[in-house]
Scaffold this motif. Structure first.
Motif, mmCIF file in Angstrom:
data_model
loop_
_atom_site.group_PDB
_atom_site.id
_atom_site.type_symbol
_atom_site.label_atom_id
_atom_site.label_comp_id
_atom_site.label_asym_id
_atom_site.label_seq_id
_atom_site.Cartn_x
_atom_site.Cartn_y
_atom_site.Cartn_z
ATOM 1 N N ILE A 89 -6.654 1.555 -7.260
ATOM 2 C CA ILE A 89 -6.755 2.872 -6.652
ATOM 3 C C ILE A 89 -8.067 2.926 -5.876
ATOM 4 N N SER A 90 -7.997 3.220 -4.586
ATOM 5 C CA SER A 90 -9.200 3.383 -3.786
ATOM 6 C C SER A 90 -9.223 4.787 -3.200
ATOM 7 N N LEU A 91 -10.411 5.366 -3.166
ATOM 8 C CA LEU A 91 -10.609 6.729 -2.692
ATOM 9 C C LEU A 91 -11.598 6.710 -1.535
ATOM 10 N N ILE A 92 -11.181 7.262 -0.402
ATOM 11 C CA ILE A 92 -12.009 7.259 0.804
ATOM 12 C C ILE A 92 -12.030 8.675 1.372
ATOM 13 N N PRO A 93 -13.218 9.214 1.643
ATOM 14 C CA PRO A 93 -13.283 10.578 2.171
ATOM 15 C C PRO A 93 -12.739 10.664 3.595
ATOM 16 N N TYR A 94 -12.169 11.801 3.902
ATOM 17 C CA TYR A 94 -11.625 12.068 5.236
ATOM 18 C C TYR A 94 -12.380 13.241 5.845
ATOM 19 N N ASN A 116 0.820 -1.211 0.000
ATOM 20 C CA ASN A 116 0.000 0.000 0.000
ATOM 21 C C ASN A 116 0.852 1.259 0.000
ATOM 22 N N ARG A 117 0.364 2.261 -0.705
ATOM 23 C CA ARG A 117 0.916 3.615 -0.607
ATOM 24 C C ARG A 117 -0.275 4.561 -0.486
ATOM 25 N N ILE A 118 -0.331 5.292 0.625
ATOM 26 C CA ILE A 118 -1.513 6.075 0.959
ATOM 27 C C ILE A 118 -1.106 7.520 1.191
ATOM 28 N N ARG A 119 -1.856 8.428 0.593
ATOM 29 C CA ARG A 119 -1.658 9.853 0.833
ATOM 30 C C ARG A 119 -3.017 10.483 1.126
ATOM 31 N N LEU A 120 -3.008 11.664 1.686
ATOM 32 C CA LEU A 120 -4.224 12.436 1.920
ATOM 33 C C LEU A 120 -4.159 13.677 1.040
ATOM 34 N N ALA A 121 -5.199 13.865 0.220
ATOM 35 C CA ALA A 121 -5.205 14.957 -0.747
ATOM 36 C C ALA A 121 -6.311 15.950 -0.426
ATOM 37 N N GLY A 156 -18.159 16.925 -5.910
ATOM 38 C CA GLY A 156 -17.642 17.255 -7.230
ATOM 39 C C GLY A 156 -16.579 16.296 -7.710
ATOM 40 N N LEU A 157 -16.633 15.043 -7.284
ATOM 41 C CA LEU A 157 -15.583 14.080 -7.615
ATOM 42 C C LEU A 157 -15.718 13.610 -9.063
ATOM 43 N N THR A 158 -14.693 13.861 -9.822
ATOM 44 C CA THR A 158 -14.640 13.464 -11.227
ATOM 45 C C THR A 158 -13.392 12.627 -11.442
ATOM 46 N N LEU A 159 -13.550 11.464 -12.039
ATOM 47 C CA LEU A 159 -12.439 10.565 -12.340
ATOM 48 C C LEU A 159 -12.357 10.347 -13.832
ATOM 49 N N LYS A 160 -11.189 10.568 -14.382
ATOM 50 C CA LYS A 160 -10.950 10.341 -15.801
ATOM 51 C C LYS A 160 -9.744 9.428 -15.968
ATOM 52 N N GLY A 161 -9.744 8.632 -17.029
ATOM 53 C CA GLY A 161 -8.647 7.714 -17.296
ATOM 54 C C GLY A 161 -8.676 6.490 -16.406
ATOM 55 N N MET A 162 -9.841 6.223 -15.785
ATOM 56 C CA MET A 162 -9.970 5.099 -14.873
ATOM 57 C C MET A 162 -11.075 4.154 -15.347
ATOM 58 N N LYS A 163 -11.008 2.925 -14.895
ATOM 59 C CA LYS A 163 -11.957 1.899 -15.326
ATOM 60 C C LYS A 163 -13.381 2.274 -14.974
ATOM 61 N N THR A 199 -14.046 19.180 -5.839
ATOM 62 C CA THR A 199 -14.206 20.601 -5.546
ATOM 63 C C THR A 199 -14.195 20.913 -4.057
ATOM 64 N N GLU A 200 -14.501 19.921 -3.234
ATOM 65 C CA GLU A 200 -14.558 20.179 -1.791
ATOM 66 C C GLU A 200 -14.274 18.900 -1.029
ATOM 67 N N GLY A 201 -13.556 19.023 0.089
ATOM 68 C CA GLY A 201 -13.290 17.881 0.961
ATOM 69 C C GLY A 201 -11.850 17.423 0.905
ATOM 70 N N LYS A 202 -11.577 16.379 1.664
ATOM 71 C CA LYS A 202 -10.264 15.748 1.690
ATOM 72 C C LYS A 202 -10.431 14.270 1.396
ATOM 73 N N LEU A 203 -9.440 13.692 0.735
ATOM 74 C CA LEU A 203 -9.595 12.367 0.171
ATOM 75 C C LEU A 203 -8.349 11.528 0.419
ATOM 76 N N TYR A 204 -8.543 10.349 1.041
ATOM 77 C CA TYR A 204 -7.460 9.378 1.066
ATOM 78 C C TYR A 204 -7.328 8.765 -0.325
ATOM 79 N N VAL A 205 -6.121 8.796 -0.859
ATOM 80 C CA VAL A 205 -5.832 8.153 -2.143
ATOM 81 C C VAL A 205 -4.931 6.975 -1.838
ATOM 82 N N MET A 206 -5.489 5.784 -2.025
ATOM 83 C CA MET A 206 -4.789 4.557 -1.665
ATOM 84 C C MET A 206 -4.442 3.770 -2.916
ATOM 85 N N GLU A 207 -3.141 3.614 -3.164
ATOM 86 C CA GLU A 207 -2.664 2.759 -4.246
ATOM 87 C C GLU A 207 -2.282 1.419 -3.623
ATOM 88 N N THR A 208 -2.901 0.339 -4.098
ATOM 89 C CA THR A 208 -2.751 -0.938 -3.407
ATOM 90 C C THR A 208 -2.489 -2.068 -4.383
#
Length: 222
Positions: A163-168, A142-147, A174-181, A211-220
């Motif tokens: 890639i997993s995304l979890i709100p903090y 795992n590699r985890i950051r907070l964005a 306003g979450l938009t994902l491009k280039g993902m499955k 557009t708003e909030g904080k997000l854990y970005v987990m590469e696993t």
């Protein structure tokens, strides 16, 4: 004993589960200006013939022989704290590392069987955001950051397959994902749903925009 290669980064080795080969590879590939061991994280350094710059903690989980060994090493600074304190040893180490104003911090040995400590260590990533320092909590899977702002991930440099995304701390809107499955367009990610779990990068680059909030970005990876 060997010394640790350095650059303008901070590495913290905590007392959770440690894959020695993984951490040794980090030390080989990344220059660290400062290397900090907290509590039983010092065991990794002794068994691999390495010296951290600083060892801190209450030393309640470290082997007494290892503590005595490093107390005899003049090149290693030790700071011992009382067992009854407001902060965990890992938080002490992160706060001390941030005082050095690094550009980057890696935190290993922060996962393991104690899920209370794992959750607490994940919360520490917010200290990096406050200080303007990107902290990566890492282990062999795992590699985890907070964005708190949009980011771009490249398929060639991603860590693992998923890639997993979890709100903090509340909703992410306003979450938009491009280039993902599994793309999204202006979605709201709440703390009571699993919408952001287990996505994959399918293009050369993936965009995570919100557009708003904080997000854990987990590469696993498994």
């Amino acid at each position: 004993m060997k010394t640790v290669q350095r650059e303008n980064r901070v590495l913290i080795v905590s007392g959770g589960s440690i894959d020695d080969a993984f951490v040794l590879d980090l030390l080989e590939k990344n220059g660290y200006e400062t290397v900090i061991a907290c509590d039983s994280g010092m065991e990794f350094f002794r068994r691999n013939g390495l010296y951290p710059d600083l060892i801190l903690g209450d030393f309640d989980s470290a082997d007494r022989n290892t503590v005595d060994y490093f107390k005899e090493q003049t090149k290693v600074r030790l700071e011992q704290f009382p067992a009854q304190k407001d902060w965990t040893d890992t938080e002490l180490a992160v706060r001390r590392g941030l005082e050095l104003e690094p550009e980057h911090m890696d935190l290993v040995g922060a996962t393991g069987t104690r899920l209370d400590h794992v959750l607490g260590n994940l919360q520490l990533l917010a200290l990096g955001l406050e200080a303007g320092v990107q902290i990566f909590l890492m282990d062999a899977h795992n590699r985890i950051r907070l964005a708190d702002r949009p980011l771009k991930l490249t398929k060639s440099e991603q860590y693992g397959d998923f890639i997993s995304l979890i709100p903090y701390g509340g909703e992410v809107s306003g979450l938009t994902l491009k280039g993902m499955k599994y793309p999204l367009d202006g979605a709201t990610l709440r703390q009571d749903v699993t919408l952001g779990i287990s996505n994959e990068i399918v293009d050369d680059e993936a965009l995570i925009f919100f557009t708003e909030g904080k997000l854990y970005v987990m590469e696993t990876k498994d």
